[in-house]
Design a protein around this motif. Structure first.
Motif, mmCIF file in Angstrom:
data_model
loop_
_atom_site.group_PDB
_atom_site.id
_atom_site.type_symbol
_atom_site.label_atom_id
_atom_site.label_comp_id
_atom_site.label_asym_id
_atom_site.label_seq_id
_atom_site.Cartn_x
_atom_site.Cartn_y
_atom_site.Cartn_z
ATOM 1 N N LEU A 14 -0.726 0.909 -46.386
ATOM 2 C CA LEU A 14 -0.806 -0.380 -45.702
ATOM 3 C C LEU A 14 -0.060 -0.308 -44.365
ATOM 4 C CD1 LEU A 14 -0.741 -3.887 -46.889
ATOM 5 C CD2 LEU A 14 1.203 -3.244 -45.505
ATOM 6 N N ASN A 38 0.335 -5.902 -55.771
ATOM 7 C CA ASN A 38 -0.702 -6.934 -55.905
ATOM 8 C C ASN A 38 -0.133 -8.324 -55.675
ATOM 9 O OD1 ASN A 38 -2.822 -5.192 -56.360
ATOM 10 N ND2 ASN A 38 -2.515 -5.186 -58.566
ATOM 11 N N LEU A 41 0.052 -8.874 -51.956
ATOM 12 C CA LEU A 41 -1.231 -9.208 -51.340
ATOM 13 C C LEU A 41 -1.644 -10.651 -51.624
ATOM 14 C CD1 LEU A 41 -3.442 -6.024 -51.819
ATOM 15 C CD2 LEU A 41 -2.283 -6.816 -49.755
ATOM 16 N N GLN A 42 -1.255 -11.152 -52.777
ATOM 17 C CA GLN A 42 -1.622 -12.519 -53.133
ATOM 18 C C GLN A 42 -0.666 -13.554 -52.533
ATOM 19 O OE1 GLN A 42 -4.569 -12.939 -54.518
ATOM 20 N NE2 GLN A 42 -4.676 -10.724 -54.511
ATOM 21 N N LEU A 44 0.701 -13.465 -49.227
ATOM 22 C CA LEU A 44 0.871 -13.256 -47.788
ATOM 23 C C LEU A 44 1.277 -14.520 -47.039
ATOM 24 C CD1 LEU A 44 -2.076 -10.856 -46.915
ATOM 25 C CD2 LEU A 44 0.338 -10.303 -47.239
ATOM 26 N N LEU A 57 -2.992 -7.951 -42.028
ATOM 27 C CA LEU A 57 -2.757 -8.032 -43.467
ATOM 28 C C LEU A 57 -3.882 -8.782 -44.172
ATOM 29 C CD1 LEU A 57 1.067 -8.750 -43.501
ATOM 30 C CD2 LEU A 57 -0.054 -6.746 -44.495
ATOM 31 N N ASN A 58 -4.352 -9.853 -43.573
ATOM 32 C CA ASN A 58 -5.466 -10.598 -44.164
ATOM 33 C C ASN A 58 -6.720 -9.727 -44.237
ATOM 34 O OD1 ASN A 58 -4.110 -12.995 -44.704
ATOM 35 N ND2 ASN A 58 -4.500 -13.807 -42.666
ATOM 36 N N TYR A 60 -6.752 -6.433 -44.418
ATOM 37 C CA TYR A 60 -6.462 -5.445 -45.458
ATOM 38 C C TYR A 60 -6.699 -6.055 -46.844
ATOM 39 C CZ TYR A 60 -3.874 -1.886 -48.057
ATOM 40 O OH TYR A 60 -3.512 -0.902 -48.932
ATOM 41 N N ARG A 61 -6.234 -7.280 -47.035
ATOM 42 C CA ARG A 61 -6.419 -7.951 -48.330
ATOM 43 C C ARG A 61 -7.900 -8.166 -48.619
ATOM 44 N NH1 ARG A 61 -3.712 -13.631 -49.370
ATOM 45 N NH2 ARG A 61 -4.979 -14.074 -47.564
ATOM 46 N N GLN A 62 -8.668 -8.541 -47.617
ATOM 47 C CA GLN A 62 -10.112 -8.727 -47.801
ATOM 48 C C GLN A 62 -10.775 -7.426 -48.224
ATOM 49 O OE1 GLN A 62 -11.243 -10.293 -44.007
ATOM 50 N NE2 GLN A 62 -10.865 -12.408 -44.591
ATOM 51 N N CYS A 64 -9.299 -4.931 -49.821
ATOM 52 C CA CYS A 64 -8.874 -4.665 -51.202
ATOM 53 C C CYS A 64 -9.650 -5.523 -52.184
ATOM 54 C CB CYS A 64 -7.380 -4.934 -51.359
ATOM 55 S SG CYS A 64 -6.340 -3.721 -50.553
ATOM 56 N N ASN A 65 -9.826 -6.804 -51.849
ATOM 57 C CA ASN A 65 -10.594 -7.696 -52.729
ATOM 58 C C ASN A 65 -12.031 -7.216 -52.857
ATOM 59 O OD1 ASN A 65 -8.403 -9.347 -53.214
ATOM 60 N ND2 ASN A 65 -8.969 -10.840 -51.655
#
Length: 79
Positions: A14, A38, A41-42, A44, A57-58, A60-62, A64-65
């Protein structure tokens, strides 16, 4: 591989992609050591990152999701 080690490896990847500042890195590392990757990520929105870091970061989270959903689909369909 144990969970804390896996979380730290995910965190390193990351950092390569997101490139947060040193102060942000320190806050992220402390959070991940306490609660896991995890959970980070939830959560942020709990952090007050710079706009640029928050956007990365958002994104990156998208990703990962999307990968999680894709992997779950593969498990269900047997692919």
């Amino acid at each position: 591989m144990d969970k804390p080690q896996q979380d730290m490896e995910l965190l390193e990847s990351l950092f390569v992609l997101v490139e947060p500042g040193m102060r942000e890195k320190t806050r992220i590392i402390r959070f991940v050591r306490s609660f896991g990757f995890n959970a980070f990520l939830q959560s942020l929105t709990l952090f007050e990152f710079s706009t640029e870091t928050q956007n990365k970061l958002n994104h990156y989270r998208q990703i990962c999701n999307y990968l999680d959903i894709h992997e779950m689909g593969n498990l269900k369909t047997g692919n």
